[in-house]
Motif scaffolding. Structure first.
Motif, short mmCIF file in Angstrom:
data_model
loop_
_atom_site.label_atom_id
_atom_site.label_comp_id
_atom_site.label_asym_id
_atom_site.label_seq_id
_atom_site.Cartn_x
_atom_site.Cartn_y
_atom_site.Cartn_z
N ASP A 245 -5.67 -0.54 -4.81
CA ASP A 245 -5.14 -1.14 -3.59
C ASP A 245 -6.17 -2.09 -2.98
O ASP A 245 -7.08 -1.66 -2.27
N GLU A 246 -6.00 -3.38 -3.24
CA GLU A 246 -6.92 -4.40 -2.68
C GLU A 246 -8.36 -3.98 -2.84
O GLU A 246 -9.13 -3.96 -1.87
N SER B 293 0.83 -1.20 0.00
CA SER B 293 0.00 0.00 0.00
C SER B 293 0.87 1.25 0.00
O SER B 293 0.60 2.21 -0.71
MG LIG Z 1 -2.26 -2.53 2.26
#
Ligand SMILES: [Mg+2]
Ligand SMILES: Nc1ncnc2c1ncn2[C@@H]1O[C@H](COP(=O)(O)OP(=O)(O)OP(=O)(O)O)[C@@H](O)[C@H]1O
Ligand SMILES: Nc1ncnc2c1ncn2[C@@H]1O[C@H](COP(=O)(O)OP(=O)(O)OP(=O)(O)O)[C@@H](O)[C@H]1O
Ligand SMILES: [Mg+2]
Lengths: 219, 245, 223, 238, 245
Positions: free
Chosen positions: B163-164, B43
């Motif tokens: 991000d995810e 991240s």
């Molecule tokens: Mg992360």
């Protein structure tokens, strides 16, 4: 000597209530406007602004409102400003209200989740654009219940202006007591009148709060 | 010249060095998956590329422009690179349409009618044309994430950082979001995505980046990375994820 | 400006200030302790108490929170003797402060209790404790820890609010300022000094309460 | 250097601090309008000066700060003269007689200052009687100093104190209203006629007001006021 | 006479009938696993037995005493039946020792030294003798759950009710808690446990109760229930759990 009937007492108190209401309104509106200014300084990018407001808030939240009234009343006069009680009362209450509202509102701005700042930043918005379009609209909604709640504190705060001689509800209570020797009845009425003004505001603040929480849970 | 060039990037939080010299180039049109254990810095890397975190050393440039931390450069960067978050981060006080319109009118000064037309096109592209007037809290998680994608696309970025983006979704909603991403990839969008969806990474990505303890530990095409991991760390990571999935 | 500042009198009058500070602190301390106890009792009655009891604390809390402190003070000092209930200035001041803080801390304590996870109540009951035992041993301490900062702020608000007890001849810090003012005719200086003292007291009290909090609640914050 | 007289002329109004909690000098009727000896004095002075009177209600303790901070031009509020005050403000000639006394209900035995020992006594802080009482009271007398006459009188009438120290005419006015507790005179402390107060270095204004008072003494106006409110004759030595 | 006798028990939340006539007897020393889909009423049944929920119809009796909802009977019941929760529910302001001591001194009026000795014995029994002075937030989830077991045991109950006591634990910590339970079972403690650990249920339990839509749908020894399910619902449930596990 003239005798006060219960109706005379109540009538005189209700007449004085006008001034409580006017003073509350002036303080709240004036304090709100100044509070917005302080809020922007507090959350703004200029360090001096932030520090100034921090100490401003500390000063007004850390000293008795009564002392602030005294200082406004006797202090401003020293600088050659002619301060009648209503002006001293209004000035002190506005400054005091602004400190509390700025602090309440800052909490609301900070309650907007960090993701909102990041999402708007990653879309290319600048600080002012983020504030204007993303953060403040959300903070505004969160701010309504505590702001309504604080209006009760302002109304109660106006009672202290009686001590510097502004004739509002509390002062009328003292004066009438002195003419009737019936403090139980008079202060009982005074308390009930304050309650009748403040309680609806407290209740609506609580209801708004509950509504907001429910709305939040749906997210 | 690569679209995104990351050179010797270092980033610390206090005394904790989270990125320990990252080197990575992403070509235009490439789809890159970033995988790795929790806390490995995935991240943080994405956030540095988008300027949400300031780097301590090294350099990042996008389309040849170096990333500098002043407002003007940041804004220019963010017009080139969009970001989509795990938590969607839609603006709750605006409708889906309003979410997609806002940054266009505010940042790019696009006239309102044009911005609205763009918003309708982008919402249609993610399959949500009919949700234009719905507020975020009236949408499912999957729908919210698709609005977030539409919002980023409306700024016409050269690359998207994800991000995810499916981690906060119930399993049955993951598919609809990944379908949209798959579509974007096939249309040639540059994508850099942190993901735990190994199957998706294998199918869609051209390259997989395995991060470990703040470093790019292994890079390669998915079939190589997943089937012939060179390092022990990657082997262990794939073992773990395999077990879990 | 024809007014000359004059702080020369301070040397003669500082014992008056010291006595005022002492009384303000004394009132604040006793009122805080008693007020929080009242608050806990009300919060218990309101959340855990028998159904017939619940309207009582609610009426008390609403009445106090929606009327000015100075009126409560006057009512207690001037009004109650009409019912044959006569108190000295200090007693009336203390009672008014306790009654006032009681209502506010009741709401704070209630919030703390309501933030207690349901599992805590259930774990307590399933071990055989009755409602009062669960409240006393399981709920109260973590709740107090949770609300310690809010209670501390309220104690400071009460201290600052106590400035008006000088109106009923309680000889607190404001009384000192008024007294000096009427002897020296140096109104601004007297109020200025006492305001500064209040500010210092408020800051000191905040630190002291935070310190006490970390002493009696050595554990990390309970969620 | 400010000149109050010129300011008053320019403004067309004169601001006068008057009591609203101290009958018979100043109190309110059922219509909340002010009435009393000090009110009549103020009205008369305003008329004679050709200025509109603005009544500013003051309490005993804040009278002098009001003057010092220039919130009023004159104080007409049963103001007595003593050395401390003379340092702070200026006085005109006296306009009304006034005696400070110690009052208590019939059943309380007090004849001299020593009898105040152990008693709780209400007095208004900063009033002339506060200074007088502080001088004569035995050390173990429990003096409760209230913020204004409202507080002092309410506290006494509510039974919060056994004794009240105040002006004789004030006590008389209270008695007339049949209060729940009757303040009866135990002994008089001192004579302290009422003066009009004004800021120092205002010779113009002082002369003007003095002239008006002298004239009112001569033409019987003042005697009329004293008779109407205090039910007595104008003392010759005033 | 069985230790726990449950007869025609019904329980509704508002209009939602969650238990639709439950009949079940548990003998002293028996170890019973309760399984079933989410929402089938497993937790509710356990909570009714412990008096945390009041039943609407039917009867429950423990050691011959019927369960009545007044304070005196409830307290007597709870001294006989202990309960352990998914979320541990340790008292966060007390040490592990304090947690085990509290209810003894408060409820049973055991003198402090005796209660403390008992606490030490019980903590030792769950393998946590050395954690006597540790606060819950200094313990791992598995350790916290073992303290909760010690706390329940210190009241010397005749039976323990366990509601998914390993579900909130990271996989590596499940084992240590189950080991404690296995030990208790072997010592002859009566146990009624809701669990998703099918392997554990198979190994340790004498009887498995399958609940479905508020009814006891099938009961039998584990080898029968798991290998020869009679009803379609149980078949489907075992299929699901098998896939997941
Ligand atoms: Mg992360
Ligand atoms: N704002 C911050 N302040 C301090 N430390 C941070 C911050 N953000 C991240 N970290 C630390 O940096 C390290 C890497 O975090 P990062 O979020 O990049 O990991 P990740 O690979 O994305 O993990 P995950 O898969 O859990 O999301 C972690 O140790 C984290 O605690
Ligand atoms: N306090 C309550 N109020 C209202 N409904 C409840 C309450 N507790 C449980 N329910 C409902 O009762 C039903 C059964 O719940 P219960 O918790 O007993 O299921 P369960 O078998 O334990 O499921 P899980 O495996 O998810 O824990 C569910 O539909 C649930 O929503
Ligand atoms: Mg359950």
């Amino acid at each position: 000597m003239t005798e006060f009937t219960t109706w005379d007492i109540l009538r005189n108190l209700l007449l004085a209530t006008r001034w409580t209401l006017v003073l509350s309104l002036v303080s709240f509106v004036g304090g709100g406007l100044l509070g917005v200014l302080l809020l922007f300084l507090r959350i703004g990018r200029a360090r001096i602004g932030r520090i100034f407001v921090k100490y401003y808030v500390e000063l007004f939240q850390g000293t008795p409102l009564l002392m602030q009234l005294f200082l406004a009343f006797f202090g401003l006069g020293l600088f050659g400003i002619d301060v009648p009680p209503w002006l001293a009362a209004g000035t002190a209450l506005i400054l005091w209200t602004a400190a509390f509202l700025a602090e309440i509102w800052r909490g609301c701005v900070e309650a907007v989740v960090k993701g909102q700042w990041e999402a708007s930043a990653s879309l290319g918005m600048g600080y002012l654009q983020q504030m204007r379009w993303v953060i403040l609209p959300q903070a505004f909604k969160i701010a309504i219940p505590p702001t309504v709640g604080f209006s009760v504190q302002v109304i109660k705060g106006t009672a202290l202006t009686s001590i510097i001689g502004f004739v509002e509800l509390s002062k009328a209570g003292t004066v009438v007591t002195n003419a009737t020797f019936e403090p139980f009845t008079v202060y009982g009425f005074v308390a009930l009148i304050y309650f009748a003004i403040c309680w609806p505001l407290s209740k609506s603040s609580q209801m708004l709060e509950r509504k907001l929480n429910v709305a939040h849970r749906n997210h | 010249m690569s679209l995104i060039e990351i050179t010797e990037v270092r980033k610390s939080f206090g005394s904790n060095e989270v990125l320990k010299g990252i080197n990575l180039n992403v070509e235009a049109g490439e789809v890159v998956a970033v995988i790795g254990r929790s806390g490995s810095g995935k991240s943080t890397l994405l956030r540095c590329i988008n300027g949400l975190e300031q780097i301590n050393a090294g350099s990042i440039s996008v389309a040849g422009q170096p990333l500098l931390p002043d407002d003007k450069h940041l804004k220019a960067l963010r017009l080139k690179v969009g970001m989509i978050f795990q938590q969607f981060n839609l603006f709750p006080h605006l409708t889906a349409g309003g979410n997609v319109i806002l940054s266009q009118t505010v940042v790019k000064k696009t006239p309102k009618p044009e911005a609205e037309a763009m918003a309708r096109r982008m919402l249609e592209r993610v399959g949500l044309a009919e949700k234009f007037d719905a507020y975020p809290d009236e949408l499912s998680g999957g729908q919210q994430q698709r609005v977030a994608i539409a919002r980023a696309l409306a700024m016409q970025p050269m690359a998207l950082l994800c991000d995810e983006i499916t981690s906060a979704l119930d399993p049955e909603l993951v598919g609809e979001v990944l379908a949209v991403v798959r579509e974007l990839a096939s249309e040639g969008m540059t994508l850099m995505m942190v993901t735990h969806e190994m199957k998706f990474a294998r199918d869609v990505c051209k390259r997989v980046v395995f991060m470990h303890e703040g470093r790019v530990h292994e890079v390669g095409p998915p079939q190589e990375v997943f089937t012939k991991p060179k390092t022990e760390e990657l082997q262990r990571f794939i073992g773990m994820v395999g077990e879990a999935g | 400006m024809h007014y000359q500042f004059d702080f020369g009198w301070v040397a003669d009058y500082y014992p008056v200030f010291l006595k005022g500070i002492w009384i303000t602190l004394e009132l604040t301390f006793v009122a805080t302790v008693l007020g929080v106890l009242v608050g806990i009792a009300c919060a218990w009655a309101r959340t855990q108490g028998p159904a017939w009891l619940r309207p009582l604390p609610i009426a008390y809390i609403e009445l106090i929170r929606n009327t000015p402190f100075i009126i409560q003070l006057f009512f207690i000092f001037f009004g109650l003797p009409g019912l044959g209930f006569s108190l000295s200035g200090m007693e009336a001041a203390l009672l008014a402060m306790v009654v006032n803080l009681g209502a506010y801390s009741a709401e704070i304590v209630r919030a703390g209790i309501q933030a207690t996870p349901r599992g805590q109540f259930e774990a307590g009951s399933s071990l055989g404790m009755n409602r009062l035992q669960v409240f006393r041993h399981v709920v109260l301490v973590p709740a107090l820890q949770r609300i310690w900062p809010a209670l501390s702020s309220q104690a400071i608000i009460v201290m600052l609010g106590s400035a008006v007890v000088s109106q009923i001849a309680a000889e607190d810090l404001t009384f000192a300022a008024n007294y000096i003012q009427s002897r020296t005719f140096r109104a601004f200086e007297a109020y200025f000094i006492s305001t500064a003292i209040y500010l210092l007291l408020a800051i000191a009290l905040r630190y002291v309460l935070a310190g006490i909090g970390s002493l009696i609640f050595p554990r990390r914050a309970v969620r | 250097q400010a000149d109050a007289l010129a300011d008053i002329a320019a403004r067309g109004t004169i601001r006068i601090g008057v009591p609203q909690d101290y009958p018979p000098f100043g109190s309110v009727g059922t219509d909340m309008n002010l009435k009393g000896l000090d009110i009549d004095m103020a009205t008369m002075i305003g008329e004679k000066m050709g200025a509109k009177v603005e009544f500013v209600p003051v309490t005993l303790p804040n009278r002098i700060p009001y003057l010092q901070t220039n919130k009023v031009d004159l104080i007409i509020s049963s103001l007595g003269k003593n050395a401390e005050r003379e340092k702070a403000v200026d006085f005109t000639q006296a306009y009304a007689p006034f005696f400070n006394g110690v009052f208590a209900p019939k059943d309380v035995k007090i004849e001299k200052p020593e009898d105040l020992s152990g008693k709780t006594i209400a007095v208004t802080r900063g009033a002339i009687e506060d200074f007088a009482l502080s001088k004569i009271a035995p050390p173990d007398a429990d003096i409760k100093r209230f913020e204004d006459n409202n507080g002092t009188m309410s506290a006494f009438l509510a039974g919060q104190t056994e004794v009240i120290v105040t002006g004789n005419v004030h006590a008389a006015a209270i008695l007339e209203k049949n209060p729940p507790k009757r303040p009866e005179l135990k002994f008089l402390m001192n004579k302290s006629p009422c003066y009009i107060g004004l800021n120092k270095n205002e010779a113009g204004l002082k002369d003007k007001v003095n002239a008006i008072i002298s004239e009112a003494k001569k033409d019987g106006t003042l005697a009329g006021f004293i008779d109407k409110w205090l039910h007595q004759e104008l003392p010759a030595d005033l």
